[in-house]
Design a protein around this motif. Structure first.
Motif, PDB file in Angstrom:
ATOM      1  N   LEU A  77       0.826  -1.206   0.000  1.00 26.65           N
ATOM      2  CA  LEU A  77       0.000   0.000   0.000  1.00 26.65           C
ATOM      3  C   LEU A  77       0.863   1.260   0.000  1.00 26.65           C
ATOM      4  O   LEU A  77       0.581   2.223  -0.713  1.00 26.65           O
ATOM      5  CB  LEU A  77      -0.915   0.017   1.230  1.00 26.65           C
ATOM      6  N   GLY A  78       1.910   1.248   0.827  1.00 28.25           N
ATOM      7  CA  GLY A  78       2.753   2.429   0.937  1.00 28.25           C
ATOM      8  C   GLY A  78       3.590   2.713  -0.291  1.00 28.25           C
ATOM      9  O   GLY A  78       4.090   3.829  -0.458  1.00 28.25           O
ATOM     10  N   ASN A  79       3.737   1.707  -1.149  1.00 24.39           N
ATOM     11  CA  ASN A  79       4.583   1.875  -2.342  1.00 24.39           C
ATOM     12  C   ASN A  79       3.830   1.585  -3.633  1.00 24.39           C
ATOM     13  O   ASN A  79       4.446   1.346  -4.672  1.00 24.39           O
ATOM     14  CB  ASN A  79       5.799   0.941  -2.243  1.00 24.39           C
ATOM     15  N   ILE A  80       2.491   1.638  -3.559  1.00 24.34           N
ATOM     16  CA  ILE A  80       1.689   1.191  -4.688  1.00 24.34           C
ATOM     17  C   ILE A  80       1.912   2.038  -5.939  1.00 24.34           C
ATOM     18  O   ILE A  80       1.809   1.538  -7.067  1.00 24.34           O
ATOM     19  CB  ILE A  80       0.188   1.188  -4.292  1.00 24.34           C
ATOM     20  N   ARG A  81       2.260   3.302  -5.791  1.00 24.96           N
ATOM     21  CA  ARG A  81       2.454   4.177  -6.962  1.00 24.96           C
ATOM     22  C   ARG A  81       3.800   3.941  -7.635  1.00 24.96           C
ATOM     23  O   ARG A  81       4.034   4.457  -8.736  1.00 24.96           O
ATOM     24  CB  ARG A  81       2.327   5.643  -6.558  1.00 24.96           C
ATOM     25  N   GLN A  82       4.669   3.168  -6.981  1.00 19.38           N
ATOM     26  CA  GLN A  82       5.957   2.829  -7.579  1.00 19.38           C
ATOM     27  C   GLN A  82       5.930   1.479  -8.293  1.00 19.38           C
ATOM     28  O   GLN A  82       6.991   0.964  -8.670  1.00 19.38           O
ATOM     29  CB  GLN A  82       7.057   2.804  -6.504  1.00 19.38           C
ATOM     30  N   ALA A  83       4.738   0.902  -8.451  1.00 19.49           N
ATOM     31  CA  ALA A  83       4.575  -0.391  -9.119  1.00 19.49           C
ATOM     32  C   ALA A  83       5.543  -1.414  -8.537  1.00 19.49           C
ATOM     33  O   ALA A  83       6.512  -1.824  -9.179  1.00 19.49           O
ATOM     34  CB  ALA A  83       4.790  -0.252 -10.628  1.00 19.49           C
ATOM     35  N   PRO A  84       5.336  -1.854  -7.300  1.00 20.93           N
ATOM     36  CA  PRO A  84       6.281  -2.744  -6.608  1.00 20.93           C
ATOM     37  C   PRO A  84       6.571  -4.022  -7.397  1.00 20.93           C
ATOM     38  O   PRO A  84       5.686  -4.605  -8.020  1.00 20.93           O
ATOM     39  CB  PRO A  84       5.556  -3.071  -5.289  1.00 20.93           C
ATOM     40  N   GLN A  85       7.833  -4.436  -7.330  1.00 17.29           N
ATOM     41  CA  GLN A  85       8.269  -5.661  -7.978  1.00 17.29           C
ATOM     42  C   GLN A  85       8.763  -6.640  -6.918  1.00 17.29           C
ATOM     43  O   GLN A  85       9.188  -6.242  -5.834  1.00 17.29           O
ATOM     44  CB  GLN A  85       9.400  -5.365  -8.972  1.00 17.29           C
ATOM     45  N   LEU A  86       8.706  -7.913  -7.235  1.00 18.78           N
ATOM     46  CA  LEU A  86       9.074  -8.949  -6.277  1.00 18.78           C
ATOM     47  C   LEU A  86      10.472  -8.732  -5.716  1.00 18.78           C
ATOM     48  O   LEU A  86      10.686  -8.815  -4.490  1.00 18.78           O
ATOM     49  CB  LEU A  86       8.973 -10.325  -6.940  1.00 18.78           C
ATOM     50  N   ASP A  87      11.460  -8.459  -6.573  1.00 20.19           N
ATOM     51  CA  ASP A  87      12.842  -8.336  -6.117  1.00 20.19           C
ATOM     52  C   ASP A  87      13.014  -7.196  -5.122  1.00 20.19           C
ATOM     53  O   ASP A  87      13.670  -7.360  -4.081  1.00 20.19           O
ATOM     54  CB  ASP A  87      13.778  -8.125  -7.306  1.00 20.19           C
ATOM     55  N   SER A  88      12.445  -6.025  -5.422  1.00 23.77           N
ATOM     56  CA  SER A  88      12.616  -4.870  -4.539  1.00 23.77           C
ATOM     57  C   SER A  88      11.866  -5.063  -3.226  1.00 23.77           C
ATOM     58  O   SER A  88      12.356  -4.668  -2.157  1.00 23.77           O
ATOM     59  CB  SER A  88      12.142  -3.595  -5.241  1.00 23.77           C
ATOM     60  N   VAL A  89      10.693  -5.694  -3.276  1.00 27.10           N
ATOM     61  CA  VAL A  89       9.938  -5.939  -2.048  1.00 27.10           C
ATOM     62  C   VAL A  89      10.671  -6.951  -1.175  1.00 27.10           C
ATOM     63  O   VAL A  89      10.783  -6.773   0.047  1.00 27.10           O
ATOM     64  CB  VAL A  89       8.513  -6.425  -2.379  1.00 27.10           C
ATOM     65  N   ALA A  90      11.190  -8.009  -1.781  1.00 27.04           N
ATOM     66  CA  ALA A  90      11.952  -8.999  -1.015  1.00 27.04           C
ATOM     67  C   ALA A  90      13.156  -8.356  -0.345  1.00 27.04           C
ATOM     68  O   ALA A  90      13.454  -8.633   0.830  1.00 27.04           O
ATOM     69  CB  ALA A  90      12.391 -10.138  -1.929  1.00 27.04           C
ATOM     70  N   ALA A  91      13.845  -7.470  -1.067  1.00 24.27           N
ATOM     71  CA  ALA A  91      14.998  -6.783  -0.488  1.00 24.27           C
ATOM     72  C   ALA A  91      14.585  -5.925   0.704  1.00 24.27           C
ATOM     73  O   ALA A  91      15.302  -5.850   1.710  1.00 24.27           O
ATOM     74  CB  ALA A  91      15.679  -5.927  -1.558  1.00 24.27           C
ATOM     75  N   ALA A  92      13.415  -5.278   0.599  1.00 25.16           N
ATOM     76  CA  ALA A  92      12.919  -4.461   1.713  1.00 25.16           C
ATOM     77  C   ALA A  92      12.643  -5.312   2.941  1.00 25.16           C
ATOM     78  O   ALA A  92      12.761  -4.841   4.076  1.00 25.16           O
ATOM     79  CB  ALA A  92      11.665  -3.711   1.291  1.00 25.16           C
ATOM     80  N   PHE A  93      12.293  -6.584   2.731  1.00 25.99           N
ATOM     81  CA  PHE A  93      12.038  -7.502   3.835  1.00 25.99           C
ATOM     82  C   PHE A  93      13.303  -8.247   4.273  1.00 25.99           C
ATOM     83  O   PHE A  93      13.233  -9.131   5.122  1.00 25.99           O
ATOM     84  CB  PHE A  93      10.945  -8.497   3.455  1.00 25.99           C
TER      85      PHE A  93
END
Length: 345
Positions: free
Chosen positions: A251-267
């Motif tokens: 939700l917080g990054n929805i306008r940046q079109a989140p991708q699996l790789d970047s989200v995994a890195a954030a986690f």
């Protein structure tokens, strides 16, 4: 942005067996069922729960729910379970709910203490100019038990608010599934303002009830038990599930079109690890991303009054036609049909 907070997963053993699981167990036992059959496959015995030391994972709790549904084979099981859930007997978190001065405070406590009060189903609160909306998210991969949890969760909120406020509040309940054959159970336990085939599972109420004082609340006692309930969470080490954390991040990054790789890195994990964890919860990254997009799109349509092109642009769809096709896949409705549904409700 890095996700720093810890979370629980569906195999994390942290739910006291004598809390919510015992509520369901006692309901089933009161109808003559055998405890060994109810707990079959969970790795637990009734004696473990009676000893007050057993901790269940969400998987084990869901196994108990599945067994109870199958063995009880009764249309009212989820509703009767929900009636017994809140405020409950879950330590300081339940005491904090009992001392809530109004609905706003109760919802804040329920949301903040969801790991203790509602570990399988996460409530989310949204306000517009006229209404308060509480929608519900699967925290741990409920799959076939999702409808049972939704029926129980909404019944728990309706019952708790009626008890603590001293009046029957005019809740409106919407479910995404089709009208079931046992619809009379919804009317009995939730009221007659129930809708099926909705774009999401949500319960709504006029905002004027948010701050209406509730009789019997103690301001001093409430502040003290809220401090104790926060200490409960600190001791637990987390306040939300992996799926909750992922939803908030998307939700917080929805306008940046989140991708699996970047989200995994954030986690703090690899893409393959995140995929494996989501698979363990019965879901996948695209499904979770679509869920967040669906909720944002509905909010933009209903609350902000955006047009199709504006919603598509907000969600980084460069083709409005492709967005409309995706929206229908998410909700089962075209945007125009969604507007007609709201106008008719």
């Amino acid at each position: 942005m890095t996700v720093k907070n810890a979370w629980y997963e569906n195999d994390s053993r942290f739910i006291p067996g004598h809390w919510q699981p015992a509520v369901l167990l006692d309901l089933a036992l009161s109808r003559g069922l055998d405890s060994h059959r109810l707990l079959r496959g969970s790795g637990l015995f009734h004696e473990d729960i009676l000893a007050g030391q057993a901790k269940l994972s969400p998987q084990q709790f869901l196994c108990l729910i599945d067994n109870s549904q199958r063995l009880l084979a009764a249309d009212d099981s989820s509703f009767l379970f929900g009636q017994r859930l809140l405020p409950g007997h879950y330590g300081a978190a339940s005491h904090a709910l009992q001392q809530a001065g109004n609905l706003q405070q109760a919802l804040d406590i329920l949301r903040q203490q969801r790991a203790l009060l509602s570990p399988l189903l996460s409530p989310r609160v949204l306000l517009d100019e006229q209404q308060v909306h509480i929608y519900w998210l699967d925290s741990c991969g409920a799959c076939e038990q999702q409808r049972f949890l939704l029926e129980a969760g909404m019944t728990a909120l309706v019952g708790m608010s009626r008890w603590l406020s001293g009046e029957r509040l005019p809740w409106r309940c919407s479910f995404s599934h089709a009208q079931p054959r046992y619809v009379e159970q919804y009317w009995v336990h939730l009221g007659e303002n129930v809708q099926f085939g909705a774009p999401l599972d949500v319960i709504s109420l006029p905002r004027e009830y948010l701050h209406k004082p509730w009789p019997g609340a103690s301001l001093t006692a409430g502040k003290v038990v809220q401090q104790h309930s926060r200490a409960q969470l600190d001791e637990l080490g987390f306040d939300a599930s992996l799926l909750d954390r992922l939803y908030s991040h998307l939700l917080g990054n929805i306008r940046q079109a989140p991708q699996l790789d970047s989200v995994a890195a954030a986690f703090g994990m690899s893409a393959s690890t995140l995929k494996r964890k989501l698979q363990k919860h019965g879901t996948h990254f695209q499904e979770q991303l679509d869920l967040a997009r669906k909720h944002v799109a509905i909010y933009l349509y209903q609350v902000q009054g955006y047009s199709n092109d504006e919603v598509a642009a907000y969600l980084q769809f460069h083709d409005a036609t492709n967005f409309r096709r995706s929206f229908k896949r998410w909700t089962g409705l075209a945007p125009s049909a969604l507007r007609r549904l709201w106008q008719a409700s």
